[in-house]
Design a protein around this motif. Structure first.
Motif, PDB file in Angstrom:
ATOM      1  N   THR A 108      24.293  48.646  11.913  1.00 12.32           N
ATOM      2  CA  THR A 108      23.829  48.917  10.547  1.00 12.32           C
ATOM      3  C   THR A 108      24.040  50.376  10.134  1.00 12.32           C
ATOM      4  N   LYS A 137      22.724  34.906   1.017  1.00 14.44           N
ATOM      5  CA  LYS A 137      22.073  33.999   1.958  1.00 14.44           C
ATOM      6  C   LYS A 137      22.020  34.579   3.362  1.00 14.44           C
ATOM      7  N   THR A 138      22.981  35.448   3.704  1.00 16.37           N
ATOM      8  CA  THR A 138      23.013  36.059   5.029  1.00 16.37           C
ATOM      9  C   THR A 138      23.396  37.529   4.934  1.00 16.37           C
ATOM     10  N   PHE A 139      23.047  38.300   5.980  1.00 15.18           N
ATOM     11  CA  PHE A 139      23.462  39.701   6.056  1.00 15.18           C
ATOM     12  C   PHE A 139      24.984  39.793   6.092  1.00 15.18           C
ATOM     13  N   THR A 192      22.565  42.799  -2.705  1.00 20.07           N
ATOM     14  CA  THR A 192      21.338  42.034  -2.476  1.00 20.07           C
ATOM     15  C   THR A 192      21.561  40.592  -2.924  1.00 20.07           C
ATOM     16  N   GLU A 225      17.887  36.055  -0.099  1.00 20.52           N
ATOM     17  CA  GLU A 225      16.988  37.178   0.151  1.00 20.52           C
ATOM     18  C   GLU A 225      17.604  38.268   1.032  1.00 20.52           C
ATOM     19  N   GLU A 226      18.839  38.070   1.496  1.00 16.58           N
ATOM     20  CA  GLU A 226      19.450  39.047   2.406  1.00 16.58           C
ATOM     21  C   GLU A 226      20.169  40.155   1.638  1.00 16.58           C
ATOM     22  N   GLU A 227      20.403  41.277   2.350  1.00 18.13           N
ATOM     23  CA  GLU A 227      21.054  42.419   1.709  1.00 18.13           C
ATOM     24  C   GLU A 227      21.791  43.255   2.750  1.00 18.13           C
TER      25      GLU A 227
END
Length: 403
Positions: free
Chosen positions: A216, A290-292, A287, A380-382
């Protein structure tokens, strides 16, 4: 509580570490070009390396050191990548380890080696040997600044940081130096990053922590979409702080991870900000996915787009280039769900261009730090990626790099 120190202490801020940087004549500029980082006390070691299939000789040599779990030193040179140099390159990497080991009083398998510079040129071993010996003779607690300069190539300034935390009543320190300016594309970037800490932690847990934070931080930057042959991030932990050995799942591990993450993200952003010829530092924040992985893919698509990057260099709020890069990223989407903002100003919303104050947007586009926000409206993923613009100077630097 984390206290960050933006000073020159760098890799010698933790207890028990010394460093040096010297001129060995490898760089055509005549600047500092050989660095040594050393801990007399044996250190746990961990590393992450380039995923380029054409990896340089020092990458393989250093992977072997990391596999042993312990190390005493890092030797790095700039001006020559020792990549695509065949069997001779492998011999030269091994010879560098042996030269350093004899000078330091450790074994060759205790020495991480790294190189950066022009690809396809053999290491000038006579110069490198003299440089390593010179650097070892000059090791000091004040040597981090010189070491950070010695690993630079097209960087405009050294990249260094240090911080201190408390674990179990003991002060634990971290220090880092890094280089990186061009050929930047994860996973990782044309970068060398060396981290030291006096924390007590075993190599397996150290590797787990490093791999987690690299995912990250250094794997979330892009300057030009090119993956280097020489990238590595290496961390040594010598336990000199005297803290109880860190165990997975503990509060101390969470604090250690937070500190390491802070350092790596700080240096990753600094590398992106110092992109070759850069005039703008761009944060691409996606943002609502569905996934990172989806968020990262979209953010990288935008960050790597030459059309997006040149538009921001020219302060042109051409949002069409951004939504175009979102669309070809390969992530299933409905363009009518998407909202794009430059700074805090919506420029595209739900399938069409948004109405905006042109004067206010012009002020955003003139800033050095600009955030491109993209809400996909699907989950909700970002993810956040850091990059820079493309300027005339980028072409000039890279058009003349080999000469």
């Amino acid at each position: 509580m984390i206290n960050a120190f933006h000073n020159e202490a760098g890799v010698t801020f933790p207890q028990g570490f010394t460093a040096a940087g010297v001129k060995a004549g490898i760089k055509k500029s005549g600047n500092l070009d050989v660095a040594v980082i050393y801990t007399e006390k044996e250190a746990a070691v961990a590393g992450t390396f380039t995923q380029n299939a054409v990896a340089a000789a020092p990458v393989f040599a250093s992977k072997a050191v990391v596999a042993t779990g312990t190390a005493h030193a890092i030797v790095a040179n700039a001006g020559c990548a020792n990549a695509c140099t065949g069997e001779q390159g492998e011999k030269d990497a091994a010879a560098t380890q042996k030269i350093a080991a004899e000078a330091l009083g450790c074994t060759p398998q205790d020495v991480v080696v790294a190189s950066t510079g022009v690809i396809g040129v053999p290491l000038p071993m006579d110069k490198l040997e003299a440089g390593v010996k010179d650097a070892v003779s000059k090791l000091s607690a004040d040597g981090s600044s010189a070491a950070s300069q010695a690993i630079m190539t097209t960087d405009t300034h050294p990249k260094t940081a240090a911080l201190e935390i408390e674990l179990g009543g003991k002060k634990v320190r971290f220090g880092v130096i890094a280089k990186g300016s061009g050929m930047i594309q994860p996973n990782m970037a044309t970068m060398l990053c060396f981290i030291t800490t006096d924390a007590a932690i075993d190599s397996k847990l150290l590797q787990k922590a490093l791999s987690k934070v690299v995912a990250t931080s250094f794997n979330m930057i892009s300057i030009d979409g090119d993956m280097s042959t020489n990238d590595m991030v290496v961390v040594m932990a010598n336990g000199a702080a005297g803290n109880a050995p860190i165990v997975e799942g503990s509060e101390d591990y969470a604090k250690f991870l937070e500190a390491l993450d802070k350092l790596c993200k700080e240096l990753a952003q600094e590398i992106a900000d110092d992109g070759e010829g850069a005039t703008k530092f761009l944060t691409v924040h996606v943002t609502g996915t569905k996934t990172f992985a989806d968020a990262k893919t979209i953010a990288m698509s935008v960050a790597k787009s030459p059309l997006v990057k040149t538009a921001f260099f020219g302060a042109d709020p051409n949002w069409g280039r951004v939504i175009c890069a979102v669309g070809y990223a390969g992530v299933p989407m409905n363009h009518k769900d998407v909202v794009v903002k430059f700074g805090d100003i919506p420029v595209y919303a739900h399938g069409v261009g948004a109405e905006y104050d042109a004067e206010a947007l012009a002020k955003v586009m003139e800033q050095h730090d600009i955030t491109i926000s993209i809400d996909m409206g699907q989950g909700e993923e970002e993810a956040t990626v850091w990059t820079c613009d493309f300027s005339y100077e980028y072409v000039k630097i890279n058009g003349e790099y080999h000469t």
